[in-house]
Design a protein around this motif. Structure first.
Motif, short mmCIF file in Angstrom:
data_model
loop_
_atom_site.label_atom_id
_atom_site.label_comp_id
_atom_site.label_asym_id
_atom_site.label_seq_id
_atom_site.Cartn_x
_atom_site.Cartn_y
_atom_site.Cartn_z
N ARG A 166 0.79 -1.18 -0.08
CA ARG A 166 0.03 0.18 -0.02
C ARG A 166 0.73 1.35 0.04
O ARG A 166 1.77 1.35 0.96
CB ARG A 166 -0.99 0.07 1.26
CG ARG A 166 -1.79 -1.26 1.52
CD ARG A 166 -2.69 -1.11 2.61
NE ARG A 166 -3.40 -2.08 3.11
CZ ARG A 166 -3.09 -2.55 4.25
NH1 ARG A 166 -2.22 -2.32 5.21
NH2 ARG A 166 -3.62 -3.80 4.77
N MET A 167 0.57 2.27 -1.10
CA MET A 167 1.00 3.66 -0.95
C MET A 167 0.20 4.43 -0.12
O MET A 167 -0.97 4.67 -0.39
CB MET A 167 1.26 4.09 -2.40
CG MET A 167 2.23 3.44 -3.12
SD MET A 167 3.93 3.94 -2.58
CE MET A 167 4.25 5.67 -2.65
N LEU A 168 0.65 4.99 1.10
CA LEU A 168 -0.40 5.69 1.91
C LEU A 168 -0.42 7.21 1.40
O LEU A 168 0.47 7.50 0.79
CB LEU A 168 0.24 5.51 3.62
CG LEU A 168 0.41 4.04 3.81
CD1 LEU A 168 0.96 4.24 5.31
CD2 LEU A 168 -1.06 3.21 3.79
N ILE A 215 5.67 13.19 -12.74
CA ILE A 215 5.16 13.17 -11.42
C ILE A 215 5.86 12.07 -10.49
O ILE A 215 5.99 11.01 -11.02
CB ILE A 215 3.47 13.04 -11.78
CG1 ILE A 215 2.58 13.12 -10.26
CG2 ILE A 215 3.26 11.56 -12.22
CD1 ILE A 215 1.40 13.17 -10.69
N THR A 216 5.71 12.30 -9.21
CA THR A 216 6.02 11.49 -8.37
C THR A 216 5.30 10.40 -7.94
O THR A 216 4.08 10.66 -8.01
CB THR A 216 6.88 11.89 -7.05
OG1 THR A 216 5.50 12.37 -6.30
CG2 THR A 216 7.76 12.99 -7.29
N ILE A 217 5.66 9.02 -7.45
CA ILE A 217 4.69 7.95 -7.13
C ILE A 217 3.89 8.39 -5.83
O ILE A 217 2.79 7.95 -5.62
CB ILE A 217 5.34 6.78 -6.98
CG1 ILE A 217 4.34 5.56 -7.13
CG2 ILE A 217 6.46 6.71 -5.65
CD1 ILE A 217 4.86 4.09 -7.08
N GLN A 218 4.47 9.04 -4.98
CA GLN A 218 3.77 9.64 -3.80
C GLN A 218 2.69 10.74 -4.25
O GLN A 218 1.54 10.54 -3.63
CB GLN A 218 4.67 10.50 -2.95
CG GLN A 218 6.01 9.50 -2.10
CD GLN A 218 7.03 9.08 -2.99
OE1 GLN A 218 7.30 9.77 -4.26
NE2 GLN A 218 8.13 8.86 -2.47
N GLU A 219 2.84 11.45 -5.38
CA GLU A 219 1.84 12.44 -5.90
C GLU A 219 0.59 11.50 -6.56
O GLU A 219 -0.36 11.76 -6.32
CB GLU A 219 2.65 13.45 -6.74
CG GLU A 219 3.34 14.56 -6.27
CD GLU A 219 4.14 15.41 -7.41
OE1 GLU A 219 4.11 16.63 -7.05
OE2 GLU A 219 4.38 14.77 -8.13
N VAL A 220 1.11 10.54 -7.33
CA VAL A 220 0.14 9.51 -7.73
C VAL A 220 -0.81 9.03 -6.41
O VAL A 220 -1.81 8.75 -6.48
CB VAL A 220 0.64 8.63 -8.47
CG1 VAL A 220 -0.29 7.57 -9.05
CG2 VAL A 220 1.37 9.34 -9.81
N ALA A 221 -0.05 8.45 -5.45
CA ALA A 221 -0.77 8.02 -4.30
C ALA A 221 -1.75 9.01 -3.75
O ALA A 221 -2.95 8.49 -3.25
CB ALA A 221 0.35 7.58 -3.19
N MET A 222 -1.33 10.00 -3.55
CA MET A 222 -2.45 11.21 -3.10
C MET A 222 -3.67 11.24 -4.04
O MET A 222 -4.57 11.28 -3.66
CB MET A 222 -1.70 12.73 -3.01
CG MET A 222 -2.55 13.52 -2.48
SD MET A 222 -3.42 13.40 -0.89
CE MET A 222 -1.84 13.75 0.32
#
Length: 785
Positions: A489-491, A599-606
């Motif tokens: 899971r990406m939180l 785009i970063t994967i963290q931005e995608v997670a959001m």
């Protein structure tokens, strides 16, 4: 499409688990505070075989602080079934009833007869001494060969025999191979019983849930999922009412790959009394009530040409089951059937294993289960063959090795090994130990009549690790192993949660799994949290044993993480208004080819969490599940070489050098691999030179405490020199194989072969484990007449 370049896999990142453990901050079952918990103790039989004629609990119940006490008959209604055998290897196998507490008859020293629950452990222990039990002693049998003799005492009279099962396997024309051979060599080798003895003994704490009506079991176990499923069956409750948590576990070595009577008793009594119940194993308990390892008589024969080429092999085993069948007892010896042929290429093979009941503690898995026993036998007989032919021990091995194969080769036992390149591995071990120079020194010492002689022992091996697949293989259905589950899971914070169905007890999963996920997702390992060992958090899993965690569980994490990346790619393409094919993924960032847009994967997670701008039909959240069921076992291999000094006047043996070259495919964390090898080699040396569970003529243990059972001390162990080769496995996308048991598999034959080789010129050709100074001295004396 490109993916993140590996940055962390292959690196010796320090284990994140260690900081808490070495500073005393670990959480073990015994350290979990539970107000109001009752302390459970078990009264154990002092006799190996007897009828229970009466049990008087009155004095124990009168002791202040005692809350309850029960006999087996009192608790019989609490159990839907007895403790089950999970691996019935044949259709006609004989499986005796195994109640968690004996009702009418005890069948080994340590069999539970009654239980006491008290407000503290000391009171509960004192109460055991007040219980009066009358027994009618019955004759017992404590040797597998004697147990099959006509008229031998029966462990379970109702079965009518001590024979548990016969499991055969044959390939090729074995009789023809032996008839055509120039030489036939036979050997009889013993696998003594050993005590797994983890640093933390077993422990269990059961807490009733006052709201939901269920129970939480905290257990020092390797198999929380097995405990949930089997525990529910034994006490007759839905598995949905059980949550099992394995906190920090201080070693398992196979002994904690089981569901034991004490776990079933604690659960049943917590339900009956509606109070928390805890039980902590003592070392005395461990020596009689926790499964023992090994316990085999091995008869083996090889047929060969004068040049040393093997034509055929025969194996006949007697496997000591003990008094009952624990979870995997009958399958352990059978599992070795596929590796008695080792790394060697020949045409015909036969294997027969007979399981035998004795009035001793049940046997079950111990590090390297089945495969360690196999390697010991095939390496002992390779040395015997070399002596018979007057050949060097290394030479006879080299001419029999399989040629290099990188994908699937059917071996004499009829199974397919995944990949192997054995000669470079063996030659690297010979180079590291300077084989020719040691042989030259050996020759010089023999010629000079030095009282201290040296020997070289080789332990070649391969093992069926990564317990899988779920399908039937070579006629054996594994009741463990198979698939493994993982969730990634990406939180919202950009951090990562990995949920794994494996349950570590020293293997370093939190570190290694974070490396795997970090590389796949382009994040730092410190941003990855690995959750495990809790059936409420990880409801599906097959747990940890048999060198399966990385090639099944770790690979499942890898695949789940790549599923996350695939979903993130689709979302990123939508957000960037680009084609997925035009996106590259590097260091956690999606970039449109030929542009600076990304785009970063963290931005995608959001974005996946907010879900207000997702592709049509796309579900929210950036998470993925995976269940990996490999097509085959993995088959790690290696060559261990021991150089031994033996004092011919006293029998004292000292390991001068120990070299281990192992091949476990691609390596995730070299430091963890080294640690696993060091531990396994120490255990293999222990069995070879020191350890043996022994009994007197009445079945009483004569190694009932650590004062009597000898381990290898740190001062007994050499500096271990490690080397490696890399032959990737084709069974999984990471090309990894298991390593947790390899050290215990290759080391024992290397050590014993070295001891015998040191004194073979004196006429010594056989010494059983453990090769103690007394045994070595006696063998020399007998050879000299």
């Amino acid at each position: 499409m490109t993916t993140t370049t590996e940055k962390y896999v292959g690196q010796s990142i320090l284990r994140r688990e260690d900081a808490a453990l070495i500073t005393g901050q670990g959480t073990f079952v015994d350290g979990i505070a539970m107000p109001g918990a009752l302390h459970l103790t078990v009264l154990r039989s002092p006799l190996a075989h007897a009828r229970i004629t009466s049990v008087d609990l009155s004095a124990a119940l009168a002791l202040p602080g005692v809350v309850a006490a029960f006999t087996g008959a009192d608790l019989a209604s609490e159990f839907a079934i007895g403790l089950p055998c999970g691996w019935p290897v044949t259709e006609d196998i004989k499986i005796p009833e195994h109640p968690p507490l004996a009702v009418d008859e005890v069948n080994h020293v340590g069999d539970g007869v009654a239980v006491v629950l008290a407000v503290d452990a000391a009171t509960a222990e004192d109460a055991l001494g007040l219980i009066e039990v009358e027994y009618e002693a019955l004759p017992g049998v404590f040797d597998v060969e004697a147990a099959l003799e006509p008229g031998a005492p029966l462990v379970h009279e109702g079965l009518g025999t001590n024979h548990c099962y016969t499991w055969p396997l044959a390939t090729g024309d074995v009789d023809a191979a032996f008839a055509e051979a120039d030489v036939v060599v036979e050997g009889r080798y013993l696998q003594q019983r050993v005590l797994p003895s983890p640093m933390e003994p077993r422990a269990v704490l059961v807490s009733p849930d006052p709201v939901g009506g269920g129970f939480t079991i905290y257990s020092s176990t390797q198999v929380p999922h097995f405990l949930r499923d089997i525990g529910a069956m034994v006490v007759g409750m839905p598995d949905s009412k059980l949550r099992v948590i394995a906190p920090d576990v201080g070693g398992g070595f196979g002994a904690k790959l089981n569901v034991y009577a004490e776990e079933a008793l604690a659960l049943a009594l917590a339900r009956r009394l509606k109070k928390p119940v805890r039980w902590n194993e003592t070392r005395s308990d461990h020596h009689v009530a926790t499964t023992h390892g090994r316990g085999q008589v091995q008869r083996m024969a090889v047929a060969a040409t004068r040049e040393g080429k093997i034509l055929g092999m025969k194996v006949d085993l007697l496997a000591d089951m003990g008094a009952y069948l624990q979870l995997l007892t009958p399958g352990i010896a059978v599992f070795g059937a596929f590796t008695y042929c080792g790394l060697y290429d020949f045409g015909s093979y036969s294997f027969t294993c007979r399981g035998v009941f004795t009035n001793l503690t049940p046997t079950d898995a111990y590090r390297g289960a089945g495969r360690s026993e196999a390697a010991y036998a095939h390496e002992r007989i390779m040395d015997d063959l070399a002596r018979e032919l007057g050949m060097d021990a290394a030479e006879v091995r080299l001419i029999n090795l399989h040629p290099k194969f990188l994908e699937n080769r059917t071996v004499p036992s009829g199974v397919m090994y995944d990949s192997g390149d054995y000669e470079p591995c063996m030659r690297e071990a010979m180079r590291l130990v300077d084989y020719d120079a040691v042989r030259a020194e050996q020759k010089q010492r023999r010629e000079s009549g030095d009282t201290v002689q040296i020997g070289i022992g080789i332990g070649n091996f391969t093992e069926s690790g990564g317990l899988s697949p779920s399908k039937v293989a070579a006629g054996v259905r594994l009741q463990s192993g198979g698939w493994e589950a993982a969730t990634v899971r990406m939180l919202v914070s950009g951090k990562v949660e990995v949920v794994t169905g494996t349950s570590p007890h020293g293997q370093g999963h939190e570190t290694a799994w974070s490396q795997i996920a970090a590389d796949a997702l382009g994040v730092h390992p410190d941003d990855v949290e690995v959750l495990h060992g809790d059936t409420a958090v990880a409801p599906f899993g097959r747990d940890t044993y048999g060198s399966r965690s990385l090639p099944v569980g770790g690979v499942s994490v890898h695949m789940a993480a790549h599923k996350v990346v695939d979903k993130a790619r689709t979302i990123a393409a939508h957000l960037l208004e680009a084609s997925e094919d035009d996106l590259s993924f590097e260091d956690g960032r999606f970039t449109v080819g030929g542009t600076d847009a990304g785009i970063t994967i963290q931005e995608v997670a959001m974005a996946a969490y907010l879900a207000d701008n997702l592709p049509e039909g796309m579900e929210p959240l950036l998470t993925a599940e995976n269940a990996f069921d490999p097509p085959n076992f993995t088959w790690p291999f290696g060559t261990h070489i021991c150089v031994m000094e033996v004092d011919t006047e006293t029998g004292f043996s000292r390991i001068r050098r120990f070299v281990a070259v192992d091949d476990c495919g691609h390596v995730v964390n070299p430091e963890i691999v080294a640690g696993q090898l060091h531990g396994g080699i120490a255990q293999g040396i222990g069995q070879a030179m020191f350890e043996e569970a022994t009994f007197d003529a009445d079945g009483n243990p004569t190694t009932g405490t650590l004062a009597d059972y000898q381990f290898a001390a740190a001062s007994d162990l050499p500096h271990i020199e490690l080397g490696s080769t890399v032959t990737p496995s084709p069974t999984n996308p990471m090309g990894v194989k298991g390593i947790g048991e390899s050290g215990a598999i290759g080391s024992s034959p290397a050590v014993v072969n070295a001891v015998i080789d040191a004194v073979a010129h004196l006429g010594v050709t056989h010494i059983d484990m453990p090769a103690t100074p007394q045994r070595v001295w006696r063998a020399i004396r007998e050879a000299r007449g």
